[in-house]
Scaffold this motif. Sequence first.
Motif, short mmCIF file in Angstrom:
data_model
loop_
_atom_site.label_atom_id
_atom_site.label_comp_id
_atom_site.label_asym_id
_atom_site.label_seq_id
_atom_site.Cartn_x
_atom_site.Cartn_y
_atom_site.Cartn_z
N GLU A 202 0.83 -1.21 0.00
CA GLU A 202 0.00 0.00 0.00
C GLU A 202 0.87 1.26 0.00
OE1 GLU A 202 -2.52 -0.91 3.31
OE2 GLU A 202 -4.27 -1.10 2.04
N GLN A 205 2.15 1.63 -3.40
CA GLN A 205 1.07 2.00 -4.34
C GLN A 205 0.58 3.42 -4.08
OE1 GLN A 205 -1.56 -1.17 -3.40
NE2 GLN A 205 -0.28 -2.67 -4.44
N ARG A 206 1.17 4.09 -3.11
CA ARG A 206 0.86 5.49 -2.80
C ARG A 206 -0.63 5.70 -2.49
NH1 ARG A 206 5.80 5.62 -2.47
NH2 ARG A 206 7.14 7.12 -3.52
N VAL A 207 -1.18 4.79 -1.73
CA VAL A 207 -2.60 4.88 -1.43
C VAL A 207 -2.83 5.58 -0.07
CG1 VAL A 207 -2.87 2.65 -0.24
CG2 VAL A 207 -4.69 3.48 -1.72
N LEU A 211 -6.31 7.35 1.63
CA LEU A 211 -7.00 6.73 2.75
C LEU A 211 -7.03 7.65 3.97
CD1 LEU A 211 -5.70 3.09 2.35
CD2 LEU A 211 -8.07 3.77 2.26
#
Lengths: 405, 310
Positions: A202, A205-207, A211
């Motif tokens: 995560e 994935q630069r999420v 979030l």
Amino acid sequence: MINKPSKWAQTWLVTSWEFTHFFKWKQELVSKLIMLGIGLLVFVWQQVKDDTQDMYRIAVSEHINLPQNTDNFQFIHTSLDLQTLKIELSEQQKWDAILIEQDLADGSKQVSIYSQDKQAWLEQLQQQLIQHYTLNFATRLGLQEKQLAVLNAPARFDFSYLDERIKSDEKTSSSTAVGILVLLLAGMFTSFGQLFASVTGEKQQRVTEQLYACMSPQTWIDGKILGQMLHAIKAMTSAALTGLLGYAFFSVIIGGNSIDMRVIDWAMLPWFALFSLCGIYLCTAFMAAIAAAIDDPNHSAKTSIMLLPLVPIILTFLVMDSPSGWALQFLSYFPLTSFAAMPVRMSVLEVPLWQPLLSCAMLLMLNLWMRGAAGRLFKMGMNMYGKEPSMKQMISWTISDRSTG
Amino acid sequence: MELEVQQICKQYAQVQAINRLSFGVKKGEIFALLGPNGAGKSSLIRMLSGFTQADSGQIKVSINNRYYPFIPSHALGYLPEDRGLYPEKSVLKNIVYFAQLNGVDKTAAIKEAKYWLERFDLLDRIDAQLKSLSKGNQQKVQLITAVIHQPSWVILDEPFSGLDPINQEKVVQFLAELKAKGMTVILSAHQMAMVEKLADRMLLLNKGQCVFYGTLHAIRQQAKVSGVLTAKFSENIDEKRITSLLKDSAYQLIDSHTLRINLSNQHVLNDLLLILPRLGELVSLHSEKLDLHQLYLSAIANHGEANSDK
């Protein structure tokens, strides 16, 4: 504007996302079917290849005292010479083996067994002949069969402990304790692998910021921990079921025995479950926090820190044979190790109720602190790209009341 | 103002990311943050979103008569600069997950997702894994996840990056639609033509400081150079004569017959029209206002010079 869901609702969403991210019904089913297939293959193969159930004809020189016939071996006296017997064995398949005996100077025998090729049943034949010659030798010494039995097992051992807390052998459920530790290991390794993949994934994935815009870092890590706990529980349940089915398969189907479930101490299972859940929570929270600080999964020294939760299990393994010793007693109260040590101690020792309750209470308090500390570490760690925080920074975030941005 | 920023500062190690910055954002407007790389736009956005805190100064956001030190998550739709979703999951699952986290129920999320995917010509990829989409299409999915819950505030950090001109135009329409729905949009972008078309007001940052702030009209008023006047003469122009006549103006000799004069707001065209015939016989005269791109370049250059003078 739509109302924001509660923290609980968000936590549950993350939990189910985390769980379903790694849990695929189809793959689970396929893997179980493959295991079943392998078991069946082993079973069928053994049935096909089992040459120990056949009847074998053994040619025995006339001067040899004939061993007793069994379901598998028929011993037949013959006056033919070895050369003729070998021809009958290899060309006419009249015999399966030839037995030749010579007296040695020390009074023992030199037994030669001839067969066409190497077969598993020859091992069985050798065992039977050893019994036969032992009995013959005992008879020559003037010993009865019962006396020979005593000679083979001259003493029986029975341990009695003055420490009455130690459970008697009949009640001892150390096998359950070992089982619990093995299952905990299975759960830990599952959490370790998946958390590592999930958190570092995560992050890469630069999420993170997307979030963080929806929920607090604490809610996010709570959901992740619960999701991974479900996975650990699933892995432990799956391993336990596989072990039981494997035991049933080999014991009942192959061995022809009945299932003996006395190895499991059912009364202790609720305690084991409670300590296991607390332990998995503690370790999962710790691993999630450390994983958040890892920037490059291939080159980070922090990966090895994630394996620290295995230490309590290993320490417990090392001292579980001395249940009333100080080491296991200490480990069973110390909150970082009690999740592994207390169930083991309870399984081999009668302990008053207050002891597991106290141990559990301290473990729960540690879990409460760990939740907040992991949340603070997670918040900061997930925001750092290209650079990992130092251990000093991580410790200061852990003990600080709040993290600054 | 619905959002007021007063004298905020933010420092990372030795870098002063934001330096005594003040501005405001009105409800329902599209507010653009402009500036070169490293100007402090993303640092500012992170503070507005509450991911980081200012070292000093104050941010005040008013929502339904309540005040917050940043835009609270329940009111925020956010497209970060460092963006990414879950590449292994399908387009729909990604959108629905973020919608649910923001309080949209699953059925409504699916319906909204289909609506927006159709708008972005992505409906046929609804069940495709996100990683199978092109970078531009992934960007569009990310935009949808940022606004599907219809927040009152939307922050978009470079929403046009990675998009082709056709899709950039679609995003312009998308943003206009958000505005029409009453959302307040703060966006950072390098595509000046898009910003000029969309933004009600803007803030140009350089080295963490405000270079200009306001509407495009106001910015033109603030700018040292707001337009260009191009004069063509029938014969060669004497440069010494230009210098003496246009001593207060910045100019550029394009060729021996053509002169370009930077117009500031102080310039009175009538005065120039009196001066120019004294340089020679005028063949043509063309005046144009600087567009945002030119204003931006000019302002950044001037700001750099001013800072180096200090």
